[in-house]
Scaffold this active site. Structure first.
Site, PDB file in Angstrom:
ATOM      1  CE1 TYR A 147     -26.308  61.398  21.041  1.00 37.74           C
ATOM      2  CE2 TYR A 147     -26.647  59.052  20.701  1.00 37.74           C
ATOM      3  CZ  TYR A 147     -27.024  60.355  20.470  1.00 37.74           C
ATOM      4  OH  TYR A 147     -28.120  60.619  19.672  1.00 37.74           O
ATOM      5  CB  VAL A 190     -26.043  56.681   5.341  1.00 38.87           C
ATOM      6  CG1 VAL A 190     -26.688  57.250   4.075  1.00 38.87           C
ATOM      7  CG2 VAL A 190     -26.805  55.447   5.806  1.00 38.87           C
ATOM      8  CB  SER A 191     -22.343  60.669   5.716  1.00 36.85           C
ATOM      9  OG  SER A 191     -23.368  60.790   6.630  1.00 36.85           O
ATOM     10  CE1 TYR A 206     -14.616  52.950   8.979  1.00 34.94           C
ATOM     11  CE2 TYR A 206     -16.087  53.678  10.725  1.00 34.94           C
ATOM     12  CZ  TYR A 206     -15.224  53.966   9.687  1.00 34.94           C
ATOM     13  OH  TYR A 206     -14.972  55.279   9.359  1.00 34.94           O
ATOM     14  CD  GLN A 211     -20.510  46.264  11.469  1.00 37.47           C
ATOM     15  OE1 GLN A 211     -20.175  45.189  11.001  1.00 37.47           O
ATOM     16  NE2 GLN A 211     -19.717  47.323  11.430  1.00 37.47           N
ATOM     17  CB  THR A 212     -27.820  44.242  11.465  1.00 35.34           C
ATOM     18  OG1 THR A 212     -28.233  44.156  12.832  1.00 35.34           O
ATOM     19  CG2 THR A 212     -27.414  42.883  10.937  1.00 35.34           C
ATOM     20  CG  ASP A 274     -19.828  49.335  15.719  1.00 39.36           C
ATOM     21  OD1 ASP A 274     -19.257  50.170  15.037  1.00 39.36           O
ATOM     22  OD2 ASP A 274     -20.930  48.849  15.415  1.00 39.36           O
TER      23      ASP A 274
HETATM   24  N1  UDP Z   1     -19.525  51.991   9.700  1.00 36.22           N
HETATM   25  C1  UDP Z   1     -18.852  51.451   8.627  1.00 36.22           C
HETATM   26  N2  UDP Z   1     -18.177  52.303   7.807  1.00 36.22           N
HETATM   27  C2  UDP Z   1     -18.148  53.634   7.959  1.00 36.22           C
HETATM   28  C3  UDP Z   1     -18.859  54.202   9.062  1.00 36.22           C
HETATM   29  C4  UDP Z   1     -19.525  53.348   9.919  1.00 36.22           C
HETATM   30  O1  UDP Z   1     -18.849  50.232   8.409  1.00 36.22           O
HETATM   31  O2  UDP Z   1     -17.509  54.330   7.146  1.00 36.22           O
HETATM   32  C5  UDP Z   1     -20.291  51.086  10.583  1.00 36.22           C
HETATM   33  C6  UDP Z   1     -20.124  51.332  12.076  1.00 36.22           C
HETATM   34  O3  UDP Z   1     -19.006  50.617  12.564  1.00 36.22           O
HETATM   35  C7  UDP Z   1     -21.450  50.818  12.621  1.00 36.22           C
HETATM   36  C8  UDP Z   1     -22.438  51.094  11.494  1.00 36.22           C
HETATM   37  O4  UDP Z   1     -21.654  51.297  10.331  1.00 36.22           O
HETATM   38  O5  UDP Z   1     -21.387  49.423  12.824  1.00 36.22           O
HETATM   39  C9  UDP Z   1     -23.308  52.323  11.737  1.00 36.22           C
HETATM   40  O6  UDP Z   1     -22.449  53.367  12.068  1.00 36.22           O
HETATM   41  P1  UDP Z   1     -22.926  54.869  12.223  1.00 36.22           P
HETATM   42  O7  UDP Z   1     -21.714  55.658  12.610  1.00 36.22           O
HETATM   43  O8  UDP Z   1     -23.649  55.331  11.018  1.00 36.22           O
HETATM   44  O9  UDP Z   1     -23.992  54.856  13.398  1.00 36.22           O
HETATM   45  P2  UDP Z   1     -24.215  54.000  14.750  1.00 36.22           P
HETATM   46  O10 UDP Z   1     -25.361  53.112  14.426  1.00 36.22           O
HETATM   47  O11 UDP Z   1     -22.987  53.210  15.071  1.00 36.22           O
HETATM   48  O12 UDP Z   1     -24.521  55.006  15.764  1.00 36.22           O
END
Ligand code: UDP
Length: 314
Positions: A147, A190-191, A206, A211-212, A274
């Site tokens: 991606y 968020v979902s 996760y 992480q922010t 990540d």
């Molecule tokens: N994440 C999490 N729990 C979940 C899904 C994602 O803690 O059920 C974390 C993921 O590891 C990342 C952040 O949330 O650090 C944002 O993840 P997302 O998949 O929404 O988008 P990204 O910013 O990584 O593209």
């Protein structure tokens, strides 16, 4: 005559909201979508408006559309990290061949081109917040690279059509976005948190959860995209919220807003690279377009939870 826009990816989460916005602005709209992650449900709602047409097509094939076109908008690409390992080749082809076909369409129609790029072009950033002139830290061998590098290629191709063939282009680097029409099973944070809180399951954080990210409400984002598309600016511009939050804090916020008694559980990271911190520098877009998000996270989460509550019931 009304302006006419082709929106690739118009059946998706951001696409739906953007097409709705164009229809409000009295555009004619042609949605092009292969429904890989977009939905028939979204299309059917948009087609209630007779100024909207739908072509079920994959942009990896040449895109032919009759009649004049003023804008070509490329919002087509699966963008959830779970998709990066599920359909990696499709993602790379969508970013490369797909962007090429849409640029060719814009060139031949004399249309302006809006490319949806991403904060992922910065990879796991070593510079914070990320300004548009930061060249990024992408792990080319990692699972996110399909991606990240796909979108980087798409940016270069878009700029090349601008520089060598005079196509007017706008490159928007979209940061994390949330809101109604997200798919409950898209795997994004968020979902996941919203559905988990609504169904009494543990919220899955996760890694260490420190992480922010910065979450922008989808209607704010599409307002920024619309202003950008109709401006004379090329960008790239970051479009996102500057309000930074850890995943632990986000989990707490979702529990507060829902009043859910779900637990919070730690899980391993999905991908080792990540990004640890992510926040857009928004000075450029703010200065050029007078744009900034207006929806605070709690308000946006309420609207999003109302959508998920209905989606989970169906
Ligand atoms: N994440 C999490 N729990 C979940 C899904 C994602 O803690 O059920 C974390 C993921 O590891 C990342 C952040 O949330 O650090 C944002 O993840 P997302 O998949 O929404 O988008 P990204 O910013 O990584 O593209």
């Amino acid at each position: 005559m009304r302006p006419r826009a082709v929106v690739a990816g118009g059946a998706g989460f951001i696409g739906y909201t953007f097409v709705s916005r164009l229809l409000q602005e009295d555009f004619d709209v042609v949605i092009v979508d292969n429904l890989a992650t977009g939905t028939r449900h979204n299309v059917n709602e948009l087609l209630c408006e007779d100024r909207c047409e739908f072509y079920e097509r994959d942009i990896c094939e040449p895109v032919e559309i009759s009649g004049p076109i003023d804008y070509v908008v490329n919002l087509a690409c699966p963008a959830s990290p779970v998709d990066f390992s599920r359909i990696p080749v499709e993602i790379m082809r969508t970013c490369s061949e797909g962007t090429y076909h849409l640029l060719e369409l814009a060139l031949h129609k004399g249309a302006e081109f809006l490319q949806a790029s991403t904060s992922e072009v910065y990879g796991d950033p070593e510079v914070h917040p990320q300004r548009e002139d930061y060249t990024g830290n992408v792990n080319i061998s990692g699972p996110r690279a399909v991606y990240d590098e796909g979108k980087r290629y798409a940016e270069v191709l878009t700029l090349t059509y601008h520089r060598t063939l005079d196509v007017p282009v706008h490159i928007a680097r979209i940061f994390n976005t949330y809101g109604p029409r997200m798919r409950p099973d898209d795997g994004r944070v968020v979902s996941n948190f919203c559905v988990q809180a609504l169904t009494g399951q543990p919220l899955t954080v996760y890694g260490d959860g420190n992480q922010t990210r910065c979450f922008c409400y989808v209607e704010d984002l599409t307002e920024g995209l619309f202003r950008f598309m109709t401006s004379q600016y090329t960008g790239p511009f970051n479009i996102g919220s500057p309000e930074e939050i850890t995943m632990n804090e986000l989990a707490q916020r979702v529990l507060e807003v829902t009043g859910s008694s779900s637990a919070i559980e730690q899980r391993p990271l999905l991908h080792p690279d990540d990004p640890k911190r992510r926040r857009p520098a928004v000075e450029r877009v703010n200065e050029a377009l007078g744009w900034q998000p207006v929806t605070d996270l709690t308000t946006g989460l309420r609207q999003t939870l109302a959508w998920f509550a209905q989606a989970v019931e169906e």
